[in-house]
Design a protein around this motif. Sequence first.
Motif, PDB file in Angstrom:
ATOM      1  N   ILE A 197     -15.959 -62.694 -42.098  1.00 57.39           N
ATOM      2  CA  ILE A 197     -17.400 -62.561 -42.353  1.00 57.39           C
ATOM      3  C   ILE A 197     -17.783 -63.491 -43.503  1.00 57.39           C
ATOM      4  CG2 ILE A 197     -19.284 -60.978 -42.935  1.00 57.39           C
ATOM      5  CD1 ILE A 197     -17.506 -58.680 -41.871  1.00 57.39           C
TER       6      ILE A 197
ATOM      7  N   ILE B 106     -17.014 -71.431 -48.599  1.00 54.49           N
ATOM      8  CA  ILE B 106     -15.699 -72.080 -48.670  1.00 54.49           C
ATOM      9  C   ILE B 106     -14.564 -71.056 -48.526  1.00 54.49           C
ATOM     10  CG2 ILE B 106     -15.647 -72.119 -51.224  1.00 54.49           C
ATOM     11  CD1 ILE B 106     -14.110 -74.750 -48.851  1.00 54.49           C
TER      12      ILE B 106
ATOM     13  N   GLU C 182     -21.413 -66.110 -39.679  1.00 56.06           N
ATOM     14  CA  GLU C 182     -22.200 -66.525 -40.854  1.00 56.06           C
ATOM     15  C   GLU C 182     -23.662 -66.178 -40.606  1.00 56.06           C
ATOM     16  OE1 GLU C 182     -22.075 -67.818 -44.047  1.00 56.06           O
ATOM     17  OE2 GLU C 182     -24.254 -67.737 -43.830  1.00 56.06           O
ATOM     18  N   LYS C 183     -24.302 -65.599 -41.632  1.00 56.30           N
ATOM     19  CA  LYS C 183     -25.689 -65.159 -41.405  1.00 56.30           C
ATOM     20  C   LYS C 183     -26.691 -66.326 -41.381  1.00 56.30           C
ATOM     21  CE  LYS C 183     -26.983 -63.613 -46.106  1.00 56.30           C
ATOM     22  NZ  LYS C 183     -27.788 -64.755 -46.531  1.00 56.30           N
TER      23      LYS C 183
ATOM     24  N   ILE D  66     -21.937 -73.954 -51.323  1.00 61.32           N
ATOM     25  CA  ILE D  66     -21.728 -75.411 -51.301  1.00 61.32           C
ATOM     26  C   ILE D  66     -22.791 -75.989 -50.372  1.00 61.32           C
ATOM     27  CG2 ILE D  66     -20.155 -77.273 -50.690  1.00 61.32           C
ATOM     28  CD1 ILE D  66     -17.847 -75.586 -51.590  1.00 61.32           C
TER      29      ILE D  66
ATOM     30  N   LEU E 168     -23.506 -57.857 -51.135  1.00 64.82           N
ATOM     31  CA  LEU E 168     -23.724 -57.814 -49.684  1.00 64.82           C
ATOM     32  C   LEU E 168     -22.513 -57.200 -48.977  1.00 64.82           C
ATOM     33  CD1 LEU E 168     -25.467 -61.294 -49.244  1.00 64.82           C
ATOM     34  CD2 LEU E 168     -26.514 -59.040 -49.439  1.00 64.82           C
TER      35      LEU E 168
ATOM     36  N   THR F 258     -31.150 -74.650 -59.410  1.00 63.64           N
ATOM     37  CA  THR F 258     -30.878 -76.025 -59.832  1.00 63.64           C
ATOM     38  C   THR F 258     -32.064 -76.876 -59.385  1.00 63.64           C
ATOM     39  OG1 THR F 258     -29.675 -76.499 -57.779  1.00 63.64           O
ATOM     40  CG2 THR F 258     -28.357 -75.817 -59.661  1.00 63.64           C
TER      41      THR F 258
ATOM     42  N   GLY G  74     -15.762 -65.582 -54.330  1.00 63.23           N
ATOM     43  CA  GLY G  74     -16.116 -65.901 -55.711  1.00 63.23           C
ATOM     44  C   GLY G  74     -16.492 -64.693 -56.560  1.00 63.23           C
TER      45      GLY G  74
HETATM   46  C1  FAD Z   1     -25.715 -73.196 -58.833  1.00 61.04           C
HETATM   47  C2  FAD Z   1     -24.224 -73.035 -58.723  1.00 61.04           C
HETATM   48  C3  FAD Z   1     -23.395 -74.010 -59.267  1.00 61.04           C
HETATM   49  C4  FAD Z   1     -22.007 -73.866 -59.158  1.00 61.04           C
HETATM   50  N1  FAD Z   1     -21.212 -74.865 -59.647  1.00 61.04           N
HETATM   51  C5  FAD Z   1     -19.883 -74.828 -59.433  1.00 61.04           C
HETATM   52  C6  FAD Z   1     -19.074 -75.968 -59.717  1.00 61.04           C
HETATM   53  O1  FAD Z   1     -19.560 -77.018 -60.145  1.00 61.04           O
HETATM   54  N2  FAD Z   1     -17.740 -75.880 -59.452  1.00 61.04           N
HETATM   55  C7  FAD Z   1     -17.164 -74.748 -58.907  1.00 61.04           C
HETATM   56  O2  FAD Z   1     -15.935 -74.722 -58.690  1.00 61.04           O
HETATM   57  N3  FAD Z   1     -17.922 -73.667 -58.597  1.00 61.04           N
HETATM   58  C8  FAD Z   1     -19.255 -73.684 -58.828  1.00 61.04           C
HETATM   59  N4  FAD Z   1     -20.036 -72.621 -58.446  1.00 61.04           N
HETATM   60  C9  FAD Z   1     -19.391 -71.440 -57.853  1.00 61.04           C
HETATM   61  C10 FAD Z   1     -19.005 -71.681 -56.392  1.00 61.04           C
HETATM   62  O3  FAD Z   1     -19.982 -72.425 -55.748  1.00 61.04           O
HETATM   63  C11 FAD Z   1     -18.849 -70.351 -55.648  1.00 61.04           C
HETATM   64  O4  FAD Z   1     -18.050 -69.439 -56.361  1.00 61.04           O
HETATM   65  C12 FAD Z   1     -18.232 -70.542 -54.266  1.00 61.04           C
HETATM   66  O5  FAD Z   1     -18.874 -71.580 -53.550  1.00 61.04           O
HETATM   67  C13 FAD Z   1     -18.308 -69.215 -53.522  1.00 61.04           C
HETATM   68  O6  FAD Z   1     -17.819 -69.367 -52.223  1.00 61.04           O
HETATM   69  P1  FAD Z   1     -17.686 -68.082 -51.275  1.00 61.04           P
HETATM   70  O7  FAD Z   1     -17.310 -68.576 -49.935  1.00 61.04           O
HETATM   71  O8  FAD Z   1     -16.798 -67.076 -51.926  1.00 61.04           O
HETATM   72  O9  FAD Z   1     -19.142 -67.431 -51.260  1.00 61.04           O
HETATM   73  P2  FAD Z   1     -20.492 -68.003 -50.640  1.00 61.04           P
HETATM   74  O10 FAD Z   1     -20.566 -69.460 -50.758  1.00 61.04           O
HETATM   75  O11 FAD Z   1     -21.563 -67.169 -51.239  1.00 61.04           O
HETATM   76  O12 FAD Z   1     -20.343 -67.674 -49.091  1.00 61.04           O
HETATM   77  C14 FAD Z   1     -20.508 -66.383 -48.578  1.00 61.04           C
HETATM   78  C15 FAD Z   1     -21.186 -66.508 -47.235  1.00 61.04           C
HETATM   79  O13 FAD Z   1     -21.328 -65.206 -46.667  1.00 61.04           O
HETATM   80  C16 FAD Z   1     -22.524 -65.193 -45.941  1.00 61.04           C
HETATM   81  N5  FAD Z   1     -22.924 -63.796 -45.715  1.00 61.04           N
HETATM   82  C17 FAD Z   1     -23.344 -62.905 -46.643  1.00 61.04           C
HETATM   83  N6  FAD Z   1     -23.615 -61.713 -46.061  1.00 61.04           N
HETATM   84  C18 FAD Z   1     -23.351 -61.858 -44.746  1.00 61.04           C
HETATM   85  C19 FAD Z   1     -23.467 -60.986 -43.622  1.00 61.04           C
HETATM   86  N7  FAD Z   1     -23.886 -59.718 -43.751  1.00 61.04           N
HETATM   87  N8  FAD Z   1     -23.128 -61.461 -42.400  1.00 61.04           N
HETATM   88  C20 FAD Z   1     -22.695 -62.737 -42.233  1.00 61.04           C
HETATM   89  N9  FAD Z   1     -22.589 -63.618 -43.284  1.00 61.04           N
HETATM   90  C21 FAD Z   1     -22.915 -63.174 -44.505  1.00 61.04           C
HETATM   91  C22 FAD Z   1     -23.491 -65.958 -46.822  1.00 61.04           C
HETATM   92  O14 FAD Z   1     -24.619 -66.411 -46.115  1.00 61.04           O
HETATM   93  C23 FAD Z   1     -22.592 -67.077 -47.338  1.00 61.04           C
HETATM   94  O15 FAD Z   1     -22.689 -68.235 -46.550  1.00 61.04           O
HETATM   95  C24 FAD Z   1     -21.437 -72.728 -58.529  1.00 61.04           C
HETATM   96  C25 FAD Z   1     -22.277 -71.742 -57.989  1.00 61.04           C
HETATM   97  C26 FAD Z   1     -23.663 -71.890 -58.062  1.00 61.04           C
HETATM   98  C27 FAD Z   1     -24.551 -70.840 -57.456  1.00 61.04           C
END
Ligand code: FAD
Length: 474
Positions: free
Chosen positions: A7, A11, A36-37, A45, A290, A316, A446
């Motif tokens: 889910i 990344i 993915e929603k 990203i 979520l 940003t 994250g």
């Molecule tokens: C502005 C900003 C700048 C950053 N800068 C940096 C940086 O320079 N370097 C670095 O290393 N990190 C950085 N980070 C942190 C990093 O981007 C995140 O920690 C990382 O991308 C998180 O990845 P993830 O896959 O865990 O979560 P997410 O990218 O949040 O992915 C989770 C996914 O789950 C989906 N989802 C949620 N609920 C549901 C549902 N019910 N059903 C289906 N899909 C669902 C969402 O739509 C989303 O696509 C930054 C973050 C932000 C916000």
Amino acid sequence: MKKVVVIGGGITGLSAAYALHQARQSGQDVDYVLIEKDERLGGKILTEKIDGYVVEGGPDCFLAEKPWAIQMAEKIGIIDEIIPSNEASKRTYVFADRKLHQLPDGLMGLVPTKIVPFALSPLISWPGKIRMAMDWFIPKKTTNEDETLGSFVKRRLGQEALDKIAEPLIGGIHAGDPDQMSLVASFPRFIQMEQKHGSLLKAMLSARKNAPKPKPPEPGKLKKTFFMTFKEGMGQLTDAVAAKLDNSKILTGKIVTSVSKKQDGRYQVSIKDGEPIEADSVIITAPAHLAAEIVDGLDKVMAENLAGIPQATSATVNLAFKRSDVHKSIEAFGFIVPISEKRKIKAGTYSSTKWDFRTPSDDYVLIRAFVGGAMNQELVFQDDESMLNMVLSELKDIIGITAKPVMHKIYRWVKGMPQYTIGHLERIKNIEDRQAANPGIYIVGGSYRGVGVPDCINVGTQAAEQALAYMKLK
Ligand SMILES: Cc1cc2nc3c(=O)[nH]c(=O)nc-3n(C[C@H](O)[C@H](O)[C@H](O)COP(=O)(O)OP(=O)(O)OC[C@H]3O[C@@H](n4cnc5c(N)ncnc54)[C@H](O)[C@@H]3O)c2cc1C
């Protein structure tokens, strides 16, 4: 055939799906589907190419010290697309007392390791410098109790170091409030340094003395810098991982509403306006608040602990200017702004100085401002025009730009920055205990054990490996 539902297509989820895809390719009897929603993959990203500018909505780089992003790039064949930061401009400024001050050379983490540049820097007052030096003599903490980052820095280095260095530097990474952030969850290294060396200064000097001499990069090998990115932005990474997956196994624009346990021990993943999917294992990578909604019917304790992880809101704002309109030097990585300055932006990155390939030509520059974070979230909720005018007015005061941008793009990240506050590790332990009670469920990303992109790749890959191991045992 065993089946895994992933889910979330950020990344973390993409890394999990990629590991499952590889297992399948190597002949393991496993199927997977990634849900993915949003209509697009990548989660936080988010890179866009706008009028020839490479515009980053979320992360703009990754930490090279943590190997998993580089390893992933190698596996998916984009290692040659990684670019270093432009080290000749490796300077950061702090906007304090209405002026930009360069962060003194030799500052490792929060601690000065070179006496002369630090002594000469006007950033910290003389009483502040003497207070920081007292770290050498202050005895180490003798209890194991967690403390906030703010309390730790005040205790060891004093209030001024907290206000002018720790808070804005950390603010840039976690968008957090140092008086809420758990030291053990966010910066365990500081605890080890204090416990092993009795002082941060002693620990840093010892680290500097024992650091291996930097070797020139071997010809043909990647030249590593502290932060690195991709030629076409961080989105190149998520696009390339997604391109490796089997298209028929990706569902975008579908919201998972719940995960429930069936009588036979398998799981049912329910989807809004869609058919439920049955699975042997479910990897949930949605942000904690979520994920809490998704598991609410499965396990209340798990859901409560997930909902207890606060998420800060930030934005940003990317702006392109004609180079001829920028009169002050932007030969640096950017600037950070202490909260004590009461300004409306937290930091600015000179994206086109820090990285190559960011603008259509050298006649333009790209700057990215940060708004909001744990201590200023309300600023994110104004309309685009007000936000743009606010940022322009701050840039005028800070770097003297008065021209209109030739391009701008705003990205809002509502509840987009997980906050590892006091009690975070306890919450994580409770969540992990409840995972053990619901075998085959993995909650990673994250929000939990590291916000950086490399950490997310690592935990996503590990979750897939754990799911594979679990399903073979069943
Ligand atoms: C502005 C900003 C700048 C950053 N800068 C940096 C940086 O320079 N370097 C670095 O290393 N990190 C950085 N980070 C942190 C990093 O981007 C995140 O920690 C990382 O991308 C998180 O990845 P993830 O896959 O865990 O979560 P997410 O990218 O949040 O992915 C989770 C996914 O789950 C989906 N989802 C949620 N609920 C549901 C549902 N019910 N059903 C289906 N899909 C669902 C969402 O739509 C989303 O696509 C930054 C973050 C932000 C916000």
